[in-house]
Design an enzyme around this catalytic site. Sequence first.
Site: not given
Length: 536
Positions: A291, A472-474
């Site tokens: 992330d 919020f980039h998992p």
Amino acid sequence: MEPAFDYIIVGGGSAGCAVAGRLAESGKYRVALLEAGPSGHGLWTRMPIGYGKTFYEPRVNWMYQTAPVPGLGGRTSYWPRGKVLGGSSTINAMVYSRGQAADFEEWAALGNVGWGWSDVLAAYRRMEDHDLGAGPWHGAGGPLHVSTIDQDAHPLTAIFLQAAAEMGLPFSPDLNGETIEGAGHYQITTRKGLRESAATAYLKPRPNLYISTETQATRLLLDGRRVSGVATMEKGRQRDFFAAKEVIVAAGSIGSPHLLQLSGIGPAGLLKRVGIEVALDVPAVGQNLQDHLCYDHVYKSRRPSLNDALGPWMGKLRVGLQYLLFRKGPLALSLNQGGGYYRSRPGLAAPDIQLYFSPLSYERAQTPRVRALMSPDPFPGFSTSVSPCKPKSAGHLAITSPDWRVAPEIHPNYLSDPFDVAQLLDGARYLRRLAATPSFAAVIEAEMKPGGAAQSDADLIADIQARCYSVFHPVGTCRMGPDPANSVVDPQLRLHGLAGLRVADASIFPVITSGNTNAPAIMVGERAAEFVLGAP
């Protein structure tokens, strides 16, 4: 009895909508798209800036919370993810960033044949309906509209761009062009002042496309070594869906590994501990979680900012009327209006730090009880931010119960690698130098955060640990690769060891891309449809 569908797509998010839309568009197959959330047709999901309202809205948001993170001083991290048609593309900040060529050349070098830059660029061009028109780097006439905001950005954004130039970071007219390096205006996924989600882009009424919302997949149905369908709770009732050809899991970087583990597909030891019968031992399911972290500096401004427009009631009324009458103004944009990419040190082959500029300063809501993302500060303000593109820290997620209602435990392991701490510290120093440029110094009245008292490395590291946050980039939890020992799916997105199953979403990223991950997630959906339609 013959199954009613050829393909079942689990998850109507960014990638799932692309897969479903393209397969249905071909006219060759009967397609079912299953989405746990609602359709999402509402004011706050269509108005671009409405993501401030959906940030803590459980009807359209999974609202995940991580386990305490040692690298953040024991803080948990809140992860909003879309629970709605369009997935996170329906509730995100809309920045359209495709990643850079080096990202995908790295994917290919890891053995993922067909995922080099030329391969994915063709998919990007095919899916785009870009304001800049068709050309070597962009497409026109595709389903997804991408807007430029050069003429609409807040005046403070131009000052940021001038300050960046004074730092040696040149202006880029296209941050999705031949190179991402430089500073410019972020492109966003909107169309005529409305949010363009993957759902609005790809899901057109077709007789061969069945869309079932409020339908939660609870486990995959197996027939020996083949996945034959999906067990669901459809609007509160149990229903099984069966696929004549394949099930394509596109439930996202949390939902996809969770569903696989619920179905007995994952690390055997973990599954046995929670009482799930092992259907296939796949150690990599839930591993390789990556992330992006972001870190802000906040300033009080000598010039008006969006605080002046979005804070007072008269300002809200003015911008509200502007939006209702003309689909223009701040409500038609993202808060991330400027930014770019730079190299943190000489000799790097590619940019490794992403910049954000927001002509707004605000307090982030720290609890779901506050049903909005932000409350603008009562003074003119703005923020600059850094986000390292390639963090070395990696985490995992793991099922804790055989009950599908129980969310998995998420361990992002932020800042567990000293390299990541050093990068953010370097980024903090970069933001200080940026603020000291003539252009920014002329408009900055005071540094509000971290504040002048934070000068030493120890002070800044403590502030980073206390305030940095997920963008919020998992990605990565169903990693793509040729080796079943350390990956989940092959380069055609087929699950190693089982027939009739693919995974197609950001969970398949072998390595996180540079920048925002929504565009690459949609691209994965495009590629999945390409693989299916090209199959014999």
